[in-house]
Structure formats: C-alpha cells, structure tokens
Design a protein around this motif. Structure first.
Motif, short mmCIF file in Angstrom:
data_model
loop_
_atom_site.label_atom_id
_atom_site.label_comp_id
_atom_site.label_asym_id
_atom_site.label_seq_id
_atom_site.Cartn_x
_atom_site.Cartn_y
_atom_site.Cartn_z
N ALA A 73 11.34 14.91 -26.09
CA ALA A 73 9.70 15.29 -25.35
C ALA A 73 9.17 14.09 -25.88
O ALA A 73 7.97 13.40 -25.17
N ARG A 76 10.22 10.33 -24.86
CA ARG A 76 9.90 9.99 -23.62
C ARG A 76 8.53 9.46 -22.91
O ARG A 76 8.26 8.87 -21.96
N MET A 77 7.88 10.52 -23.60
CA MET A 77 6.30 10.61 -23.50
C MET A 77 5.62 8.80 -23.27
O MET A 77 5.22 8.26 -23.00
N GLU A 79 8.09 6.50 -23.74
CA GLU A 79 8.76 5.66 -22.44
C GLU A 79 7.76 5.53 -21.57
O GLU A 79 7.95 4.97 -20.13
N LEU A 80 7.27 6.80 -20.57
CA LEU A 80 6.76 7.23 -19.94
C LEU A 80 5.62 6.19 -19.78
O LEU A 80 5.14 4.79 -18.98
N LEU A 96 1.34 10.57 -15.20
CA LEU A 96 1.24 10.38 -16.57
C LEU A 96 0.14 11.43 -17.72
O LEU A 96 0.26 11.40 -18.82
N ALA A 99 2.15 14.71 -17.97
CA ALA A 99 3.28 14.97 -19.06
C ALA A 99 2.47 14.82 -20.36
O ALA A 99 3.65 14.94 -21.64
N PHE A 135 6.56 19.33 -18.42
CA PHE A 135 6.74 18.19 -18.89
C PHE A 135 7.96 16.69 -18.14
O PHE A 135 8.25 16.16 -17.66
N THR A 136 8.92 17.63 -18.76
CA THR A 136 10.79 17.36 -18.09
C THR A 136 10.70 17.17 -16.67
O THR A 136 10.70 15.84 -15.59
N TYR A 139 8.77 14.10 -16.58
CA TYR A 139 9.61 12.84 -16.68
C TYR A 139 10.01 12.10 -15.11
O TYR A 139 10.42 11.14 -15.10
N ARG A 140 10.88 13.58 -15.02
CA ARG A 140 11.96 12.94 -14.15
C ARG A 140 11.30 12.39 -12.81
O ARG A 140 12.47 11.89 -11.70
N LEU A 143 10.15 8.72 -13.39
CA LEU A 143 10.87 8.07 -13.71
C LEU A 143 12.24 7.72 -11.69
O LEU A 143 12.33 6.52 -11.43
#
Length: 179
Positions: A73, A76-77, A79-80, A96, A99, A135-136, A139-140, A143
């Motif tokens: 996570a 991924r954070m 990345e976001l 954002l 997240a 969070f996931t 994230y999805r 994206l």
C-alpha cells in the motif's frame, strides 16, 4: 491508556510553559528548523518503549502478516501521488487524500500492538483489513478513472481524521524538492 493522568499532565505542562515562565518556549519541528536551519544529520537506532526496547511487540507471529500489505500500500500510495498530485479534478483530489488517510489509519501502531497483547484482536485485525481494503478500492478506482463518488463520500465521513489532508501539496513540497 496505561497512563491515565498523561493528557492532564501534558495539558498542565503546556499551559505552564505558555503562561507562567519565559525560559522555555513551545515550538513545532518546523518552527525550530526555521530558526536553526543548519543541523547535523543523524540516523537514530531503532528502539521503542516496548518489550525489550525494540520492535518485538510490533513484529512477531501474531501480527507480522500486516506488513506485506502495508508495504504494498505504501508503494501504491507513492504511485498514486506521482500520477495524480497535479490533478485539477476535485474528485481525484478527494480520492487521493482519502487514500492517504486510509493508509495512515492502516499503519497505526496500535493494531499490531493489540494483536500482540491479545486484547480485542479481532477488532485490530478487522481494522487493518478495512483500511487496506478501502485504500485498495480507491487505488483501483483512481487507476481505472472511475471514482465511485457516493462510496467515496461515505468513506470520507467515517473515521474522519486528518480532515485537512492535502496529499498533492505534501507530495509536491516534499518529493519534488528532493528531485
């Protein structure tokens, strides 16, 4: 929770510092760095107030499963933030920020501590899973470019901590300055 007078003692101390003396002043880390910009860099060794003075209470068989999820996570954070920090879309900004909140809530050191001590273990496990799952989901959604605004609004209203979170501002100020 084991130091019941702690909050009262801290309140009293801060009031005494602010009103009853002129020797010591309160300052945030940012205040200090503005006043004293030249500082020696250091890397403190890992230690805690916990059992044996290191992270045993937070990293052992009853709770070690959470860290692989927290590390993913965290990546991924990043990345976001890299992808969406400059977005002008209000829904993207809200997602954002949420997240980031969910990640911080999942990372709370109370969860592994509760798992280790055996008190309210199911609650702690459920909390970690809940925040990682939220969070996931975000994230999805980000994206895929398909933010569920109703769901996001509902999630924003729960556990509404860090209401002034501004992930993009923090990302741009911290990470871009390092480049």
């Amino acid at each position: 929770h084991w130091w019941f007078e702690g909050p009262m003692w801290i309140d009293f101390l801060i009031r005494k510092i602010a009103y009853d003396q002129k020797t010591v002043k309160l300052a945030t880390p940012s205040d200090y760095l503005r006043e004293y910009p030249a500082n020696q860099m250091s890397v403190p060794s890992t230690s805690t107030w916990g059992y044996k003075g290191y992270n045993e209470a937070w990293l052992e068989g009853s709770n070690d499963w959470i860290y692989r999820h927290l590390h993913v996570a965290g990546e991924r954070m990043k990345e976001l933030a890299e992808k969406f920090a400059d977005s002008k879309d209000n829904s993207v900004k809200r997602a954002l920020n949420q997240a980031a909140r969910e990640l911080l809530l999942a990372q709370a050191s109370d969860w592994p501590f509760i798992m280790k001590t055996g008190t309210m273990v199911e609650y702690a496990q459920k909390s970690v899973k809940l925040h990682i799952n939220r969070f996931t989901h975000i994230y999805r959604d980000l994206l895929n470019g398909s933010i569920d605004k109703d769901w996001l609004k509902e999630v924003e209203s729960r556990d509404n901590i860090f209401s002034d979170m501004d992930c993009a501002k923090y990302y741009n100020k911290t990470y871009q300055a390092a480049i």
